[in-house]
Write an enzyme that holds these catalytic residues in place. Structure first.
Site, PDB file in Angstrom:
ATOM      1  N   VAL A 322       0.905  -1.296  -0.023  1.00  0.00           N
ATOM      2  CA  VAL A 322       0.000  -0.121  -0.148  1.00  0.00           C
ATOM      3  C   VAL A 322       0.804   1.201  -0.361  1.00  0.00           C
ATOM      4  CG1 VAL A 322      -1.854   1.151   1.258  1.00  0.00           C
ATOM      5  CG2 VAL A 322      -1.835  -1.206   1.208  1.00  0.00           C
ATOM      6  N   ALA A 323       1.978   1.314   0.758  1.00  0.00           N
ATOM      7  CA  ALA A 323       2.932   2.584   0.871  1.00  0.00           C
ATOM      8  C   ALA A 323       3.404   2.480  -0.655  1.00  0.00           C
ATOM      9  CB  ALA A 323       4.001   2.227   1.993  1.00  0.00           C
ATOM     10  N   ILE A 325       2.352   1.822  -3.611  1.00  0.00           N
ATOM     11  CA  ILE A 325       1.328   2.258  -4.597  1.00  0.00           C
ATOM     12  C   ILE A 325       1.265   3.751  -4.507  1.00  0.00           C
ATOM     13  CG2 ILE A 325      -1.027   2.328  -5.419  1.00  0.00           C
ATOM     14  CD1 ILE A 325      -1.268  -0.660  -4.239  1.00  0.00           C
ATOM     15  N   GLU A 327      -0.921   6.374  -4.708  1.00  0.00           N
ATOM     16  CA  GLU A 327      -2.480   6.694  -4.867  1.00  0.00           C
ATOM     17  C   GLU A 327      -2.782   7.898  -5.403  1.00  0.00           C
ATOM     18  OE1 GLU A 327      -1.248   6.475  -0.423  1.00  0.00           O
ATOM     19  OE2 GLU A 327      -0.754   5.249  -2.215  1.00  0.00           O
ATOM     20  N   ASP A 369      -7.197  20.786 -42.839  1.00  0.00           N
ATOM     21  CA  ASP A 369      -7.999  21.319 -43.894  1.00  0.00           C
ATOM     22  C   ASP A 369      -7.432  22.798 -44.342  1.00  0.00           C
ATOM     23  OD1 ASP A 369     -10.493  21.506 -45.625  1.00  0.00           O
ATOM     24  OD2 ASP A 369     -11.254  22.642 -44.054  1.00  0.00           O
ATOM     25  N   ASP A 731     -12.789  22.614 -40.054  1.00  0.00           N
ATOM     26  CA  ASP A 731     -13.831  23.675 -39.486  1.00  0.00           C
ATOM     27  C   ASP A 731     -15.092  23.334 -40.183  1.00  0.00           C
ATOM     28  OD1 ASP A 731     -13.592  24.589 -42.203  1.00  0.00           O
ATOM     29  OD2 ASP A 731     -13.840  26.586 -41.517  1.00  0.00           O
ATOM     30  N   ASP A 735     -15.003  17.374 -42.240  1.00  0.00           N
ATOM     31  CA  ASP A 735     -13.846  17.052 -41.545  1.00  0.00           C
ATOM     32  C   ASP A 735     -14.243  16.058 -40.290  1.00  0.00           C
ATOM     33  OD1 ASP A 735     -12.071  18.716 -43.096  1.00  0.00           O
ATOM     34  OD2 ASP A 735     -12.910  20.472 -42.256  1.00  0.00           O
TER      35      ASP A 735
END
Length: 774
Positions: A322-323, A325, A327, A369, A731, A735
């Protein structure tokens, strides 16, 4: 004659059929329309004329997708194990033991809430397509016109009347023109900047480009000039805009992970393996603390196992996991990305999905474009020329400015505050032989009518009043008028002055044969005059004289004609759309024409007489117009090159115009050989897969013109298969499929497409605040 077959099994496309064949195929008469009974039968067969509504993802699925991430799964496992440990230690540590798992769960829940919220606001592209469909239209049913029939009730075979300003409700075959010309603005669908001239003649091509279907009108486009009667060919999802919706949906199914997600998943997998091995090793190396035995004759005996100590050291190993990981990593990543989007928003770039910030930094190819992206999608006059004091001398005058704003730029080295005869004639023709207008919508200057005509009016404003007396006399009245009218109304003072001076009494509309338009005006001296604009070659063929700067008329000779054509070629090679200007003073029976009660009025009703009226013209000059590049494009191209990003242009416009613009923005050098560098979409699609891949390598395929939505999508797909990180800019509706398929889809400008709905700024600010708090 084509063999009659069921409508869904047509062997030939409708554009290759004559009008009579189309009417026969659909079992309808042009003067009667469909009967109510037949409409009902066809609706049962074809359904309503509306785009299919795609089912959105259910809420539970959106929530689950937020946890489909390796790091998030690790955090869930960590939270679960932390909770179990807290449960066993609860009696000793109290509520404090549950703080860590609760914090992890809170972070994940908040992350999921923001993700679902953002997802719901992002998937609106298909809804934007529906806004392009018209609501009602004039339709012939049972022999009578229904003026406002809901467009969703149309069926194949319906007879529809289109007028200026109408939005086309379905894909239709033009059956008859009610005016001499018909033009439609279809740039959002095809990418072609100029309105397209339509007609009724069949096109004998089975494999025909969308832009070349000049006898078809398409759903979502707009009539800008003329009116016509059409036959509905396809409705709903079978229309071109319906096909685009299908392509958008297909592209959404092909969405791949962003480079950041791939790296995080890879990191999460390695982290899980490493932590698991370390924890297992830590637990195993303490085995002597929970397993003991005696050794007799080399064999272990009297083995004792302590479950309590085994659990204790297992808790130590889990606590270590846990330490180990991180988080806080998802929160930190999201915060950094959100801050990045906030910084981009300050530069008018609003990001729809947070990972796009990182993906944008990984981009290797930008597919852009042209119309509305590299260019302004606003026509403007770039230069014009007239003859000087003799027939062998041309005056070429440059014009600055790229928009419809009359104050944007001006005429270079303009000192003609008292114009000579040629400049006066040019200003009068541009202002009066013109049906367009310019208005201000609160943000931008926009055109009504044809863009080329609007650009001519802006040119007149830049030229100014013909002399000092006119300018001083009109200025005060114009200021007072502009102060009284609505802020969205723009009074073009110089054009107003010319229109009050030269009263328009008749119009000879444009047609394909003579390629010109003209007006008969009443001059201040009471005499009528003909003002003409059109294709330069066509006007030169019908011109007998040229006008010099002092107003004198000189018969046009071969040398003068050659000079004018040479100047025309020079302007055309720059990608300019050239319009010739001419006039005529001796109008014969039309010299005193005043209204439709005049004896010669009947000739104005027959376009076959127009060529004879527009004969023996006086040639005045030529104006070159274009859809100019945006000012910032050239520097952006250079920045991309320095960053190692390859730029490609994919446009629906014609090849020569695309090449000219690309040379101007320095994508090509002026004398570069464009073999293999510039192709049409049709030419690219005709190549084999291996040839296409070879072409898309670093040294080829910079410009693709006449590209349809499927061409753009295929190019983007191939680039992604080659391992490129592709950004697509555009635009227009055409597209949208490529924008959806690309790693990064970028909707450009204030007037950009609604096909890529962007996340509002307040959501970004909320997400930043949310994760800073957590």
């Amino acid at each position: 004659m084509h063999m009659k077959v069921p409508m869904e099994e047509k062997p030939f496309p409708a554009w290759s059929w004559s009008v009579d064949e189309c009417l026969e195929e659909y079992g309808v008469k042009l003067e009667k329309g469909l009967s109510s009974n037949e409409v009902q039968k066809r609706r049962e067969k074809y359904g309503w004329n509306e785009l299919a509504k795609e089912k959105g993802k259910p809420l539970w699925k959106l929530v689950l997708e937020q946890f489909d991430d390796m790091l998030v799964k690790i955090l869930l496992a960590a939270a679960f194990i932390s909770f179990l440990l807290a449960y066993f230690e609860g009696s000793e540590s109290g509520f404090e033991a549950y703080v860590e798992p609760l914090v992890i769960i809170l972070i994940l829940v908040l992350n999921a809430i923001v993700g679902v919220w953002q997802e719901n606001n992002a998937e609106k592209a298909l809804e934007a397509l529906k806004e392009l469909q018209c609501e009602s239209i004039k339709v012939l049913r049972d022999g009578y016109f229904v003026p406002d029939l809901p467009a969703r009730e149309l069926v194949p075979g319906d007879i529809v009347e289109l007028r200026v300003g109408d939005k086309v409700p379905a894909d239709m075959r033009v059956a008859a023109l009610k005016t001499s010309t018909l033009r439609l603005e279809q740039s959002s669908l095809t990418g072609e900047a100029m309105p397209v001239l339509k007609g009724t003649n069949p096109i004998f091509m089975d494999d025909c480009e969308l832009q070349a279907k000049e006898n078809m009108v398409f759903a979502g486009t707009t009539v800008v000039n003329g009116s016509c009667i059409c036959i509905v060919i396809t409705t709903a999802m079978n229309t071109e805009i319906g096909k685009i919706q299908k392509q958008i949906h297909e592209a959404s199914l092909e969405e791949s992970d962003t480079p950041l997600k791939k790296k995080l998943d890879e990191f999460g997998g390695r982290l899980t393996t490493s932590i698991g091995i370390v924890c297992l090793v830590v637990w195993i190396i303490n085995y002597k603390n929970f397993i003991s035995w005696d050794v007799v004759d080399g064999w272990p005996t009297n083995i004792q196992f302590s479950f309590q100590k085994c659990t204790y050291y297992f808790k130590i190993a889990v606590a270590l996991a846990v330490a180990a990981i991180p988080e806080g990593l998802p929160a930190v990543i999201t915060t950094c990305l959100a801050l990045g989007t906030r910084k981009m928003a300050q530069k008018n770039a609003i990001v729809r999905k947070l990972p796009s910030v990182e993906t944008l930094g990984c981009t290797t190819v930008i597919c852009s474009d042209k119309t509305g992206t590299l260019t302004t999608n606003q026509m403007s006059a770039t230069e014009f020329f007239t003859l000087g004091g003799k027939t062998t001398a041309c005056r070429v005058i440059s014009v600055e400015g790229t928009t419809y704003d009359p104050k944007d730029g001006g005429i270079v080295d303009w000192t003609c505050y008292n114009m000579d005869a040629n400049l006066l004639a040019m200003a009068e023709i541009c202002a009066v032989c013109n049906d367009a207008g310019v208005y201000f919508d609160g943000r931008l200057f926009r055109a009504t009518g044809l863009p080329t005509e609007a650009a001519l009016k802006v040119l007149v404003e830049k030229m100014g009043f013909p002399d000092t007396k006119s300018r001083n006399k009109t200025h005060d009245a114009l200021v007072a008028t502009n102060n009284m009218v609505d802020c969205n109304t723009l009074k073009l003072g110089c054009c107003e002055w010319w229109n009050r001076r030269s009263k328009r009494v008749a119009t000879l509309e444009f047609d394909r044969v003579r390629k010109s338009m003209s007006v008969i005006v009443r001059e201040p001296d009471g005499q009528n005059r003909l003002l003409v604009k059109g294709a330069v070659e066509s006007l030169l063929e019908r011109s007998s004289y040229v006008q010099l700067a002092d107003g004198s008329l000189v018969p046009i000779d071969d040398q003068c004609r050659e000079l004018l054509l040479q100047r025309l070629h020079e302007m055309s090679s720059k990608g300019l759309r050239c319009l010739g200007l001419a006039c005529k003073d001796e109008l014969g029976e039309f010299s005193d024409y005043y209204a439709d009660t005049h004896p010669a009025h009947k000739k104005l009703l027959d376009p076959t007489y127009y060529s004879s009226i527009e004969s023996d013209l006086i040639f005045v000059g030529v104006v070159g117009l274009r859809d100019p590049p945006r000012e910032e494009v050239h520097k952006a191209i250079e920045d991309c090159k320095q960053a190692g990003i390859r730029v490609m242009v994919i446009t629906g416009d014609n090849k020569s115009t695309a090449e000219a613009i690309c040379k101007e923005i320095k994508l090509f050098s002026t004398d570069e050989d464009l073999t293999g560098q510039s192709l049409t979409g049709k030419e690219f699609m005709s190549l084999s897969h291996s040839e296409q891949v070879k072409l898309l390598l670093r040294n080829g395929g910079k410009v693709f013109s006449r590209a349809e939505p499927r061409h753009k999508q295929e190019i983007v797909r191939l680039l992604k298969e080659m391992g490129e990180i592709v950004a697509m800019t555009g635009d227009g509706v055409n597209d949208a499929p490529a924008l959806k398929l690309a790693d990064i889809g970028i909707a450009m400008g204030i007037t950009g497409t609604e096909m890529t709905i962007l996340v509002p700024l307040f959501q970004l600010s909320l997400r930043v605040a949310l994760f800073i708090i957590t």
